[in-house]
Design a protein around this motif. Sequence first.
Motif, PDB file in Angstrom:
ATOM      1  N   ILE A 152       1.209 -40.694 -45.607  1.00  0.00           N
ATOM      2  CA  ILE A 152       1.530 -39.608 -44.664  1.00  0.00           C
ATOM      3  C   ILE A 152       1.598 -40.215 -43.271  1.00  0.00           C
ATOM      4  CG2 ILE A 152       0.817 -37.392 -43.718  1.00  0.00           C
ATOM      5  CD1 ILE A 152      -0.654 -36.856 -46.319  1.00  0.00           C
ATOM      6  N   THR A 153       2.803 -40.337 -42.753  1.00  0.00           N
ATOM      7  CA  THR A 153       2.988 -40.965 -41.444  1.00  0.00           C
ATOM      8  C   THR A 153       2.971 -39.958 -40.305  1.00  0.00           C
ATOM      9  OG1 THR A 153       5.374 -40.890 -41.852  1.00  0.00           O
ATOM     10  CG2 THR A 153       4.226 -42.941 -42.374  1.00  0.00           C
ATOM     11  N   PHE A 154       3.115 -38.689 -40.626  1.00  0.00           N
ATOM     12  CA  PHE A 154       3.022 -37.651 -39.586  1.00  0.00           C
ATOM     13  C   PHE A 154       2.625 -36.341 -40.239  1.00  0.00           C
ATOM     14  CE2 PHE A 154       4.740 -34.247 -36.893  1.00  0.00           C
ATOM     15  CZ  PHE A 154       4.204 -34.608 -35.663  1.00  0.00           C
ATOM     16  N   LEU A 155       1.664 -35.638 -39.622  1.00  0.00           N
ATOM     17  CA  LEU A 155       1.230 -34.329 -40.120  1.00  0.00           C
ATOM     18  C   LEU A 155       0.824 -33.466 -38.936  1.00  0.00           C
ATOM     19  CD1 LEU A 155       0.547 -32.429 -42.476  1.00  0.00           C
ATOM     20  CD2 LEU A 155      -1.734 -33.465 -42.543  1.00  0.00           C
ATOM     21  N   LYS A 156       1.426 -32.299 -38.862  1.00  0.00           N
ATOM     22  CA  LYS A 156       1.156 -31.398 -37.732  1.00  0.00           C
ATOM     23  C   LYS A 156       1.036 -29.968 -38.241  1.00  0.00           C
ATOM     24  CE  LYS A 156       3.120 -30.026 -33.232  1.00  0.00           C
ATOM     25  NZ  LYS A 156       4.267 -30.232 -32.305  1.00  0.00           N
ATOM     26  N   LEU A 157       0.022 -29.260 -37.767  1.00  0.00           N
ATOM     27  CA  LEU A 157      -0.161 -27.846 -38.053  1.00  0.00           C
ATOM     28  C   LEU A 157       0.196 -27.038 -36.811  1.00  0.00           C
ATOM     29  CD1 LEU A 157      -3.528 -27.678 -40.056  1.00  0.00           C
ATOM     30  CD2 LEU A 157      -1.219 -27.287 -40.931  1.00  0.00           C
ATOM     31  N   ARG A 158       0.843 -25.898 -37.027  1.00  0.00           N
ATOM     32  CA  ARG A 158       1.233 -25.026 -35.918  1.00  0.00           C
ATOM     33  C   ARG A 158       0.865 -23.584 -36.231  1.00  0.00           C
ATOM     34  NH1 ARG A 158       6.090 -24.436 -36.598  1.00  0.00           N
ATOM     35  NH2 ARG A 158       6.592 -25.888 -38.292  1.00  0.00           N
ATOM     36  N   ALA A 159       0.515 -22.839 -35.198  1.00  0.00           N
ATOM     37  CA  ALA A 159       0.226 -21.413 -35.359  1.00  0.00           C
ATOM     38  C   ALA A 159       0.578 -20.697 -34.060  1.00  0.00           C
ATOM     39  CB  ALA A 159      -1.240 -21.180 -35.701  1.00  0.00           C
ATOM     40  N   ILE A 170      -2.543 -33.908 -36.893  1.00  0.00           N
ATOM     41  CA  ILE A 170      -3.686 -34.351 -37.689  1.00  0.00           C
ATOM     42  C   ILE A 170      -3.651 -35.853 -37.919  1.00  0.00           C
ATOM     43  CG2 ILE A 170      -4.906 -33.983 -39.875  1.00  0.00           C
ATOM     44  CD1 ILE A 170      -3.601 -31.248 -40.037  1.00  0.00           C
ATOM     45  N   THR A 171      -2.456 -36.422 -37.996  1.00  0.00           N
ATOM     46  CA  THR A 171      -2.352 -37.860 -38.281  1.00  0.00           C
ATOM     47  C   THR A 171      -2.915 -38.733 -37.155  1.00  0.00           C
ATOM     48  OG1 THR A 171      -0.027 -37.586 -37.628  1.00  0.00           O
ATOM     49  CG2 THR A 171      -0.491 -37.884 -39.968  1.00  0.00           C
ATOM     50  N   LYS A 172      -3.254 -38.154 -36.026  1.00  0.00           N
ATOM     51  CA  LYS A 172      -3.880 -38.923 -34.960  1.00  0.00           C
ATOM     52  C   LYS A 172      -5.404 -38.961 -35.076  1.00  0.00           C
ATOM     53  CE  LYS A 172      -0.212 -38.732 -31.528  1.00  0.00           C
ATOM     54  NZ  LYS A 172       0.124 -38.549 -30.102  1.00  0.00           N
ATOM     55  N   GLU A 173      -5.924 -38.273 -36.107  1.00  0.00           N
ATOM     56  CA  GLU A 173      -7.352 -38.327 -36.360  1.00  0.00           C
ATOM     57  C   GLU A 173      -7.681 -39.572 -37.201  1.00  0.00           C
ATOM     58  OE1 GLU A 173      -9.239 -36.391 -34.868  1.00  0.00           O
ATOM     59  OE2 GLU A 173      -8.070 -34.582 -34.396  1.00  0.00           O
ATOM     60  N   LYS A 174      -8.873 -40.101 -36.999  1.00  0.00           N
ATOM     61  CA  LYS A 174      -9.275 -41.319 -37.704  1.00  0.00           C
ATOM     62  C   LYS A 174      -9.379 -41.114 -39.201  1.00  0.00           C
ATOM     63  CE  LYS A 174     -11.702 -43.670 -33.934  1.00  0.00           C
ATOM     64  NZ  LYS A 174     -12.974 -44.298 -33.501  1.00  0.00           N
ATOM     65  N   PHE A 188       6.047 -41.468 -46.003  1.00  0.00           N
ATOM     66  CA  PHE A 188       6.653 -42.802 -46.115  1.00  0.00           C
ATOM     67  C   PHE A 188       7.772 -43.031 -45.090  1.00  0.00           C
ATOM     68  CE2 PHE A 188       5.232 -42.126 -50.602  1.00  0.00           C
ATOM     69  CZ  PHE A 188       4.231 -43.081 -50.595  1.00  0.00           C
ATOM     70  N   LYS A 189       7.750 -42.305 -44.009  1.00  0.00           N
ATOM     71  CA  LYS A 189       8.770 -42.401 -42.966  1.00  0.00           C
ATOM     72  C   LYS A 189      10.176 -42.115 -43.486  1.00  0.00           C
ATOM     73  CE  LYS A 189       6.243 -45.773 -40.158  1.00  0.00           C
ATOM     74  NZ  LYS A 189       6.295 -47.086 -39.472  1.00  0.00           N
ATOM     75  N   ARG A 190      10.232 -41.494 -44.677  1.00  0.00           N
ATOM     76  CA  ARG A 190      11.544 -41.258 -45.308  1.00  0.00           C
ATOM     77  C   ARG A 190      11.786 -39.779 -45.630  1.00  0.00           C
ATOM     78  NH1 ARG A 190      13.261 -46.245 -47.762  1.00  0.00           N
ATOM     79  NH2 ARG A 190      15.090 -45.127 -48.557  1.00  0.00           N
ATOM     80  N   ILE A 191      10.716 -39.023 -45.731  1.00  0.00           N
ATOM     81  CA  ILE A 191      10.836 -37.614 -46.124  1.00  0.00           C
ATOM     82  C   ILE A 191      10.213 -36.749 -45.027  1.00  0.00           C
ATOM     83  CG2 ILE A 191      10.303 -35.886 -47.866  1.00  0.00           C
ATOM     84  CD1 ILE A 191       9.903 -38.178 -49.863  1.00  0.00           C
ATOM     85  N   ASP A 192      11.021 -35.940 -44.391  1.00  0.00           N
ATOM     86  CA  ASP A 192      10.549 -35.014 -43.358  1.00  0.00           C
ATOM     87  C   ASP A 192      10.592 -33.596 -43.905  1.00  0.00           C
ATOM     88  OD1 ASP A 192      10.285 -37.071 -41.448  1.00  0.00           O
ATOM     89  OD2 ASP A 192      12.420 -36.932 -40.955  1.00  0.00           O
ATOM     90  N   ILE A 193       9.456 -32.901 -43.847  1.00  0.00           N
ATOM     91  CA  ILE A 193       9.351 -31.535 -44.360  1.00  0.00           C
ATOM     92  C   ILE A 193       8.808 -30.643 -43.254  1.00  0.00           C
ATOM     93  CG2 ILE A 193       8.315 -30.023 -46.092  1.00  0.00           C
ATOM     94  CD1 ILE A 193       8.008 -32.481 -47.887  1.00  0.00           C
ATOM     95  N   SER A 194       9.448 -29.507 -43.084  1.00  0.00           N
ATOM     96  CA  SER A 194       8.987 -28.498 -42.136  1.00  0.00           C
ATOM     97  C   SER A 194       8.935 -27.156 -42.870  1.00  0.00           C
ATOM     98  CB  SER A 194       9.932 -28.408 -40.933  1.00  0.00           C
ATOM     99  OG  SER A 194       9.488 -27.419 -40.029  1.00  0.00           O
ATOM    100  N   LEU A 195       7.767 -26.521 -42.843  1.00  0.00           N
ATOM    101  CA  LEU A 195       7.567 -25.253 -43.553  1.00  0.00           C
ATOM    102  C   LEU A 195       6.976 -24.230 -42.589  1.00  0.00           C
ATOM    103  CD1 LEU A 195       7.487 -23.612 -46.209  1.00  0.00           C
ATOM    104  CD2 LEU A 195       5.173 -24.512 -46.566  1.00  0.00           C
TER     105      LEU A 195
END
Length: 631
Positions: A250-257, A238-242, A318-325
């Motif tokens: 939020i420096t990176f956001l990805k949804l998976r299914a 999602i973070t590659k969307e304008k 913030f390029k400091r906290i990586d979360i995977s759920l």
Amino acid sequence: MLNGLYVNDNYNSAGTVYQAYLNLPYDPAYNADGTPVDARFGTWYGRDRSNFLHSLQYNYSKARSYRTTADLNLDYNILDNLTLSTYNRADIYNYRSSSYYDKRTKDGAVNNGSAYLGNSFSSTLLSSNRLKYNVNFGQHNLSVLAVGEIEKGYSDANSSSAKGLPAGRDAFSTATDIINNPTGGYDNYQFIKYLAQADYSFADKYFAVASVVNEYSSRFGSNNPDATFYQLGASWIITKEKFMEPLKAITFLKLRASYGTTGNADGIGYYASMGLYNINSSASYAGLPGAAPSQMANPNLTWEKSKSVNLGLDITIFKRIDISLDAYEKKNSSLLFFRELPATTGYSGVYENVGVIRNRGLELNITLKNIVKKDFTWETNFNIALNRNKVLEVNQGRSEVYAGATQPIGVGHNMDEWFMPVWAGVDPADGKPLWQNAISDADGNSYVLYTNTYNLASRVYTGKSAAPKFTGGLSNTFTYKSFTLSTFLNFVYGNYVYNTSRFYFDNDGLYESYNQMQLAKGWSRWEKPGDIVTHPKPVFGRSDASNQSSTRYLEDGSYLRLRNVTLGYNIPSTFAKKLYLQNARIFISGDNLYTLTKFSGTDPEVDLASGDSSIKYPTSRKFMFGINVSF
């Protein structure tokens, strides 16, 4: 690539751990002259009259094994975008075990000296052949994969035993007789897999994958030896969307299914679908070999199937906290079980596809870059996982798979839930044990009474499971210049362990000639009328079954364990080069340094599937010093 591994093992053959638990502390281990006591003679109060220190002088149990693995991998570019690959592996394993029990020991006296020998061999051959095609057009990328794979396995084993051996002579040639007739056999199996998969991406932010696989196993019945499964998956960065550009945090956001089906063939024998016979001495007649049926055929036996759906989220802040759920639901159907049959059928049982089990769970992983400086960094990783399972269905109109077992796998219950009488404590009036007795009256009302008679106690689902409510770990890594310090904690919470060992050493006087455990903190023993305690009045040779299976020995198995601490130092490269080294590192580490738990046994860490803790050697605390160098 060729690898080989040789292992030479020496095992304990004298029941060392068992006797360490149960032998009485005032039985002398050594004679006055320093030699080990032979407990069979003289004064020895322990019931088993066995001193492992005496047996260890003469007896042994050992094994040696050799494993060889060979890999041959080839890749060939047929065209610019088309690649043919073949991956091949051979795994060959030899194992030899031998045991000897000298006639001078208790273990060897029964057969006037005995020896056992076993040999086994196994080989697994795997060939996986893949054709892969990649194509890019504009912002589109497509990769197509076709796989054909075959695995063949073979194994054989034999064993023999002998008795009547002279003292100190373990060679079979010195024996005068055999203990049992030699045994032997061989097995083989085959798996075949065909897979087709397509991976697609657009603009490096939309991704999709789809695959279909057909699997065959020789373990299944002639009617259904193969099955077809499929998998579908998609993800979106999602973070590659304008519209995400204003959200600088939020420096990176990805949804998976994903959704798909898979198959399982583990947990059954090579010939689970076939009608089998035992050919052995028990079926012989008039000195001639005979055969007796042992397993009923089931030509419809087929793959255990699993349908699963997974939703996932990956985010970096913030390029400091990586979360995977991740959240998932998995339904396993056509489960593989061996159902025992009545003796009147002539068979011990039959393998069947039984019922449906649902698993739901969450998995969370967090990595924190707490401090990032030139000479000092601190990083923390935390993960936690929880899973809830429920039995939804059992076939043939039954409500349980293993009726009467302590974990019967019943419909509507957790498959690891304990089923047993409920311990109700101690009668304050007389110090006798109490159990719950659930009854219903003519109007259908239910009541819970208490009984001193074990056979009147109700066997019920306890609501307590061998499966933990959640598990996880916490690690921290600190670096300061050339020093590194890492710590790792892991935890298990909410599972219940059945402490089988207490049957022997917490038995209220039944086994008075066994060592008895010291009461744990918070436990107390009945002494006089009116006492509210956890343990009954001790009675010499008691007969009221106070130590029989019940929730009395069901304990909270939760624990927090300091699994590892490692301190390392990287030797400066300038100094290492003087020693003609590229890199050099010195470290010291400790494993299993501390465990926090309420469990009364030696170690709360058990097989979570069985949830049982019997007499065992606890997890060892280890310290290690080492040097890693590269030239």
